[in-house]
Design an enzyme around this catalytic site. Structure first.
Site, short mmCIF file in Angstrom:
data_model
loop_
_atom_site.label_atom_id
_atom_site.label_comp_id
_atom_site.label_asym_id
_atom_site.label_seq_id
_atom_site.Cartn_x
_atom_site.Cartn_y
_atom_site.Cartn_z
N TYR A 1 15.37 30.83 7.95
CA TYR A 1 14.18 31.56 8.39
C TYR A 1 14.19 31.78 9.89
CZ TYR A 1 11.94 31.04 3.83
OH TYR A 1 11.63 31.13 2.50
N LYS B 1 0.85 -1.20 0.00
CA LYS B 1 0.00 0.00 0.00
C LYS B 1 0.88 1.25 0.00
CE LYS B 1 -0.30 -0.14 5.06
NZ LYS B 1 -1.17 -0.45 6.21
C1 PLP Z 1 -0.59 -1.57 6.83
C2 PLP Z 1 -1.28 -2.80 7.28
C3 PLP Z 1 -0.56 -3.99 7.45
C4 PLP Z 1 0.95 -4.03 7.36
O1 PLP Z 1 1.41 -3.61 8.62
P1 PLP Z 1 2.98 -3.49 8.91
O2 PLP Z 1 3.07 -3.21 10.35
O3 PLP Z 1 3.45 -2.37 8.07
O4 PLP Z 1 3.57 -4.77 8.52
C5 PLP Z 1 -1.26 -5.14 7.76
N1 PLP Z 1 -2.59 -5.10 7.93
C6 PLP Z 1 -3.32 -3.98 7.82
C7 PLP Z 1 -4.79 -4.03 8.03
C8 PLP Z 1 -2.69 -2.79 7.51
O5 PLP Z 1 -3.39 -1.67 7.41
#
Ligand code: PLP
Length: 392
Positions: A280, A54
Site C-alpha cells: 500500500y 488476566k
Molecule cells: C497486571 C497486574 C499485575 C501483574 O503485573 P506484571 O507486571 O505483569 O507482573 C499485578 N497486579 C496488578 C494490579 C495488575 O494489574
C-alpha cells in the site's frame, strides 16, 4: 507522486504443490515449559507467588498458563474481572483466585459462590460485595486495595482509614473477611525510582492502619514482575506476577524465556526489478532487483503496523526485512538475492535462540511494550501448545 511503472514481476508457481496436510498457515506455538521455568525462577524470589493470568494469560491461553505456573510453584491465580475468574473455575481450577478490577455492579454473588476473592478499591465496592455476601449467605473474602501512587485503581490514602473501619464492621456482621491488603507499583521497572520508596511507605502505613482498625489480613502484596525481580523490600507475603511468567522482564535484569513462537509459511514469491513499489502506498520501492516473499500474517494477527519499515523475520536462516506497510493479512519480506520458495517457513518471532526476532524486537520496532504485542495477537492464528512434559 506518480506510481512506479508496473513491475514486470515474476510469480513462480509451485511444482509440485505443497502436500495436503502440510503447512497449514501461520502457527503460534505456546511453550509451557518456558512458563514453568520462568515461574520457578520467580517463585524462588517470592514468599508466595500468585500467577497473573488476566487477558487470557497475556495471550498465551489462561488455562494452559495457569496449569504450567501452578505446576511450577505458583499457589494462586490472579485476574482482573470476575468473569475471567469464573472461567478458571469452570476449567476446574480449585486454588485461590483473586479478581481485582470490577464495576461496582459486577457479579459478586456468583463470584462468592465460586469462592473467588475480590479486591475492593473503595466503600461502594465494599458495600456491593457485602450485600452480595448477604444475599448468598456467605462470607466474602476480600483484599483491600490501596492506591499506592498511580492515581489508577485502589482507594486513595485519605479514604483508607474509613474503608478499613467499614470493612471491620462488615467483618463483625459476618459478611466479609479481609484476607489481604494490596497495592501496585507504577515505577518498579526503573529500579531505584523514588516513586517506589513513596509507595512502600504508603503501603506499610496502610497495613498498620488496617491492623489498628482490627483487621488481620494474612497477605500483604505489592510487587508484580519488576519489583519481584529487583526489589526485595516490596515482596511482603505474596508477589502477583504476570509478565515475568511469559518471559517478559521490564527491568531487563534477568534472563527469562519467551514462550511464544510465531511462524508463517511463504505463500508467494516473486522477483521484482529495481524501482518496483511494494504494498500500500508504495511505502517501499526496491532499491535493486530483488526477491520478495509473502507471508500471510498482518496486523489483524497482531503484528503492529507501526513496525512497518523496521521489522524483520528469519527466513532461510537469514534475517530479512519486512518491506512496505504491514497489511491486515500479510507482510512482504525482502529476501535479497536469496529467493525463498513456496512453503518455506519464516519465523516472525521466537526465543531469539536461532537468530529470529523476539517479541521484544517487535515491541521496539513499533514503539510499544512486549505486553501489548502478546496480548494483541489475533484469534485466527492457529495455536499449538507444547506441554511442559513434552519439552522439559
Ligand atoms: C497486571 C497486574 C499485575 C501483574 O503485573 P506484571 O507486571 O505483569 O507482573 C499485578 N497486579 C496488578 C494490579 C495488575 O494489574
Amino acid at each position: 507522486m506518480p506510481c512506479a511503472p508496473l513491475a514486470a514481476s515474476v510469480v513462480r508457481t509451485v511444482d509440485p504443490p505443497p502436500p495436503p496436510g502440510g503447512t497449514a498457515g501461520p502457527e503460534l506455538t505456546v511453550d509451557l515449559a518456558a512458563i514453568a521455568g520462568n515461574t520457578r525462577l520467580l517463585a524462588a524470589r517470592a514468599a508466595r507467588l500468585m500467577a497473573v493470568v488476566k487477558a487470557d494469560g497475556f495471550g498465551h491461553g489462561a488455562a494452559d498458563a495457569a496449569r504450567a505456573a501452578l505446576g511450577a510453584g505458583a499457589t494462586s491465580l490472579g485476574v482482573t474481572s470476575v468473569e475471567e475468574a469464573m472461567s478458571l473455575r469452570t476449567e476446574g481450577f480449585r486454588v485461590p483466585i483473586l479478581s481485582w478490577l470490577n464495576p461496582v455492579d459486577a457479579a459478586f454473588e456468583e463470584a462468592l459462590r465460586a469462592d473467588v476473592s475480590v479486591a475492593v478499591p473503595g466503600q461502594e465496592h465494599l458495600a456491593a460485595v457485602a450485600s452480595a455476601a448477604s444475599r448468598a449467605g456467605r462470607t466474602a473474602r476480600v483484599h483491600l486495595h490501596l492506591d499506592t501512587g498511580m492515581a489508577r485503581d485502589g482507594a486513595a490514602p485519605g479514604q483508607w482509614a474509613e474503608l478499613c473501619q467499614q470493612a471491620r464492621e462488615a467483618e463483625r456482621a459476618g459478611l466479609v473477611r479481609v484476607i489481604g491488603v494490596m497495592g501496585h507499583l507504577g515505577c518498579a521497572d526503573t529500579p531505584g525510582d523514588p516513586c517506589t520508596d513513596r509507595a512502600l511507605a504508603l503501603f506499610r502505613e496502610a497495613s498498620n492502619a488496617a491492623a489498628r482498625a482490627g483487621l488481620r489480613p494474612a497477605v500483604r502484596h505489592l510487587a508484580a514482575t519488576s519489583a519481584t525481580l529487583t526489589d526485595p523490600r516490596t515482596r511482603f507475603d505474596l508477589c502477583r506476577v504476570g509478565a515475568g511468567l511469559y518471559g517478559i522482564d521490564p527491568t531487563r535484569t534477568t534472563r527469562l524465556r519467551p514462550a511464544l513462537t510465531l511462524r508463517a509459511p511463504v505463500v508467494s514469491v516473486r522477483t521484482v526489478p529495481a524501482g518496483a513499489g511494494a504494498g500500500y502506498g508504495h511505502a517501499w520501492t526496491a532499491p535493486r532487483r530483488t526477491n520478495l516473499a509473502l507471508l500471510p500474517v498482518g496486523y489483524a494477527d497482531g503484528l503492529p503496523r507501526a513496525a512497518s519499515g523496521r521489522a524483520e523475520v528469519l527466513l532461510g536462516g537469514r534475517r530479512c526485512p519486512v518491506v512496505g506497510q504491514v497489511s491486515m493479512d500479510q507482510v512482504i519480506v525482502d529476501c535479497g538475492e536469496h529467493a525463498a520458495a513456496l512453503g518455506d517457513v519464516a519465523t516472525v518471532f521466537g526465543t531469539g535462540d536461532g537468530g529470529e526476532p523476539t517479541v521484544r524486537d517487535w515491541a521496539g520496532w513499533s514503539g510499544t511494550l512486549e505486553h501489548e504485542i502478546v496480548t494483541g495477537l489475533g484469534t485466527r492464528l492457529r495455536r499449538t501448545v507444547h506441554h511442559a512434559e513434552e519439552t522439559a
